[in-house]
Write a protein that holds these residues in place. Structure first.
Motif, PDB file in Angstrom:
ATOM      1  N   ALA A 112      86.327  27.385  -7.995  1.00  0.00           N
ATOM      2  CA  ALA A 112      86.157  26.216  -7.607  1.00  0.00           C
ATOM      3  C   ALA A 112      85.099  25.040  -8.262  1.00  0.00           C
ATOM      4  CB  ALA A 112      84.584  26.295  -6.305  1.00  0.00           C
ATOM      5  N   PRO A 113      85.286  24.595  -9.372  1.00  0.00           N
ATOM      6  CA  PRO A 113      84.976  23.042 -10.701  1.00  0.00           C
ATOM      7  C   PRO A 113      83.702  22.871  -9.947  1.00  0.00           C
ATOM      8  CG  PRO A 113      87.519  23.104  -9.946  1.00  0.00           C
ATOM      9  CD  PRO A 113      86.767  23.898  -8.884  1.00  0.00           C
ATOM     10  N   GLN A 114      83.881  22.399  -8.818  1.00  0.00           N
ATOM     11  CA  GLN A 114      82.513  22.148  -8.352  1.00  0.00           C
ATOM     12  C   GLN A 114      81.061  22.852  -8.317  1.00  0.00           C
ATOM     13  OE1 GLN A 114      83.570  20.387  -5.125  1.00  0.00           O
ATOM     14  NE2 GLN A 114      84.245  18.504  -5.424  1.00  0.00           N
ATOM     15  N   LEU A 115      81.202  24.092  -8.446  1.00  0.00           N
ATOM     16  CA  LEU A 115      80.131  25.290  -8.775  1.00  0.00           C
ATOM     17  C   LEU A 115      79.771  25.151 -10.251  1.00  0.00           C
ATOM     18  CD1 LEU A 115      81.059  28.255  -6.515  1.00  0.00           C
ATOM     19  CD2 LEU A 115      79.089  26.764  -6.505  1.00  0.00           C
ATOM     20  N   LEU A 116      80.478  24.468 -11.149  1.00  0.00           N
ATOM     21  CA  LEU A 116      79.899  24.959 -12.826  1.00  0.00           C
ATOM     22  C   LEU A 116      79.756  23.668 -13.052  1.00  0.00           C
ATOM     23  CD1 LEU A 116      83.300  27.077 -13.273  1.00  0.00           C
ATOM     24  CD2 LEU A 116      80.886  27.614 -12.624  1.00  0.00           C
ATOM     25  N   SER A 175      74.804  24.082  -6.750  1.00  0.00           N
ATOM     26  CA  SER A 175      75.573  24.508  -8.387  1.00  0.00           C
ATOM     27  C   SER A 175      74.358  23.196  -8.119  1.00  0.00           C
ATOM     28  CB  SER A 175      76.613  24.075  -8.070  1.00  0.00           C
ATOM     29  OG  SER A 175      77.209  22.686  -7.393  1.00  0.00           O
ATOM     30  N   PRO A 176      74.657  22.326  -9.899  1.00  0.00           N
ATOM     31  CA  PRO A 176      74.020  21.094  -9.733  1.00  0.00           C
ATOM     32  C   PRO A 176      74.641  20.161  -9.032  1.00  0.00           C
ATOM     33  CG  PRO A 176      73.673  22.593 -11.862  1.00  0.00           C
ATOM     34  CD  PRO A 176      74.999  23.871 -10.911  1.00  0.00           C
ATOM     35  N   TYR A 177      76.163  20.153  -9.266  1.00  0.00           N
ATOM     36  CA  TYR A 177      76.888  19.451  -8.861  1.00  0.00           C
ATOM     37  C   TYR A 177      76.547  19.064  -7.387  1.00  0.00           C
ATOM     38  CZ  TYR A 177      81.076  16.582  -6.621  1.00  0.00           C
ATOM     39  OH  TYR A 177      81.365  15.897  -6.253  1.00  0.00           O
ATOM     40  N   TYR A 178      76.468  20.779  -6.488  1.00  0.00           N
ATOM     41  CA  TYR A 178      76.754  20.667  -5.151  1.00  0.00           C
ATOM     42  C   TYR A 178      74.773  19.566  -4.672  1.00  0.00           C
ATOM     43  CZ  TYR A 178      80.494  22.312  -4.344  1.00  0.00           C
ATOM     44  OH  TYR A 178      81.916  23.074  -4.434  1.00  0.00           O
ATOM     45  N   THR A 179      73.681  20.064  -5.005  1.00  0.00           N
ATOM     46  CA  THR A 179      72.576  19.636  -5.053  1.00  0.00           C
ATOM     47  C   THR A 179      72.360  17.957  -5.485  1.00  0.00           C
ATOM     48  OG1 THR A 179      71.837  21.648  -5.896  1.00  0.00           O
ATOM     49  CG2 THR A 179      69.736  20.201  -5.982  1.00  0.00           C
ATOM     50  N   HIS A 180      72.983  17.406  -6.222  1.00  0.00           N
ATOM     51  CA  HIS A 180      73.149  15.914  -7.005  1.00  0.00           C
ATOM     52  C   HIS A 180      74.716  15.437  -5.427  1.00  0.00           C
ATOM     53  CE1 HIS A 180      73.476  12.072  -9.337  1.00  0.00           C
ATOM     54  NE2 HIS A 180      74.569  12.493  -9.200  1.00  0.00           N
TER      55      HIS A 180
END
Length: 415
Positions: A112-116, A175-180
């Motif tokens: 999952a790219p969005q986890l990274l 992940s930072p992405y999902y938080t954002h």
């Protein structure tokens, strides 16, 4: 096809390791080398429960787990170190090398790219994808230009990348992405945020494939199956379908056969991830399905007739479904009896502490699989994969690989 614990131990581990193989259900973030995880954690100042391999095996990456939640616990550490692009490239390279060392010459790496991703640090989707591809490509060039291919006549190494959207994630911690994403869409319902993220993933995947030439070959949806049915992501899969991006779906791992049905009818699944519950009608919960056994039988017949391949992960299923008990009780036996197209996969080499060769050995020591059926299973890994080239290239590669299978089988006295 009956289960047997001794009848087919004739397939030695040496033979299994030497025969050509594919792994089509292989999570990058679940397949790091443990010593590399430790080194990457130290380099990136990521706290681990232990800084020895034995300690990690004892505390995190166990032989047996109590449930799926405990099984997934280790991903918080692997994902944390993989948000460093240098570590991500190295882990991808090492994963390819580890497969090549046991005779696996085609892999489809999924994650999952969005986890990274980490927007604040400039770790974007494109950079993540290039880091993974750079690591895999480096291993490919080394192997294909080496003596195994040029002098010994072994099939070359190829790979594809499958991007996973997540069925669910929270507003912090994943992940930072999902938080954002949750911060940007603060007035949306959580499921709507999750669906937006999934659509962003598939659009970006098609763009990078088409404009930058990366071998992104498929879409997957992963994560908690119960409560997040496949039909909620129908539009995401429709976009992939319209843009010739092939589809696999985690379905039937922890929920009933109706989840598999949705993957096929709502998400146009070309393959099924796990599919374990297909032959467990007692797991069906949909009240409108009155004859559960007949429903499961009809669905199995449909899947077999359409040659929709099932990505079978034996050790992983045993670890996340302790109720299975002994391996002879695994529904792989029913899949064989019903002539389904099955592909032996690892799921997570680190989390399940396994290899492709080990998964084949478990299957062949437990179930009655004659050589012809074994060759069929191997063939499905090359005929049902999402090969990054065109159909004629894929066909030629599969033919070359199966000719090599016959060569190895002859060497070991099977033909």
């Amino acid at each position: 096809m009956s289960a047997s614990t001794t009848a087919h131990s004739k397939y030695s581990l040496d033979f299994i390791r030497e025969m050509p193989k594919a792994d089509l259900h292989l999570h990058l973030d679940g397949s790091l080398r443990p010593d590399s995880l430790i080194a990457m954690a130290k380099q990136n100042k990521i706290e681990l429960p232990s800084y020895t391999v034995d300690g990690l095996y004892d505390k995190v990456f166990k032989e047996n787990y109590q449930n799926l939640g405990e099984y997934l616990n280790g991903f918080q550490y692997t994902c944390a170190v993989l948000r460093d692009l240098e570590s991500l490239e190295q882990a991808s390279y090492e994963l390819a090398i580890d497969n090549l060392e046991e005779g696996v010459n085609y892999i489809e790496v999924r994650f999952a790219p969005q986890l990274l991703m980490d927007p604040a640090k400039g770790v974007t989707f494109d950079k993540v994808m290039h880091a993974v591809n750079d690591g895999l490509k480096r291993a490919q060039k080394e192997y294909n230009n080496g003596p195994s291919v040029k002098q010994e006549g072994k099939p070359p190494f190829h790979y594809g990348i499958i991007n996973c959207a997540m069925r669910m994630f929270g507003n912090k911690g994943f992940s930072p992405y999902y938080t954002h994403m949750f911060q940007l869409l603060s007035d949306h319902k959580p499921i709507d945020v999750i669906k937006v993220a999934a659509m962003e993933l598939v659009r970006a995947s098609v763009r990078v494939r088409d404009e930058q030439g990366l071998p992104i070959v498929g879409l997957d949806i992963a994560g908690q199956e119960i409560g997040y049915p496949a039909h909620k992501f129908k539009e995401v899969y429709e976009y992939a379908h319209r843009n010739f991006l092939l589809k696999t779906v985690h379905a039937g791992e922890a929920y009933g056969a109706e989840s598999i049905y949705e993957a096929l009818t709502q998400c146009f699944a070309d393959r099924l991830g796990h599919g374990y519950s297909l032959f467990s009608p007692e797991m069906i919960e949909a009240p409108e399905i009155e004859d559960k056994a007949q429903y499961a039988n009809n669905l199995a017949s449909f899947i077999a007739d359409r040659r929709i391949a099932v990505e079978v992960c034996l050790t992983s299923n045993m670890q996340t479904n302790p109720a299975i008990g002994e391996l002879k009780n695994h529904n792989f036996g029913h899949m064989l009896e019903n002539r389904l197209a099955t592909i032996i996969c690892t799921d997570n080499r680190l989390v399940s502490r396994t290899t492709v060769s080990n998964e084949y050995k478990l299957a062949l020591d437990t179930f009655d699989v004659p050589l012809k059926r074994l060759k069929d299973i191997v063939a499905y890994g090359f005929k049902k994969n999402f090969f990054p080239g065109d159909y004629l290239q894929k066909r030629a590669y599969a033919k070359q690989t199966l000719e090599y299978f016959d060569k190895v089988a002859h060497k070991y006295g099977f033909i």
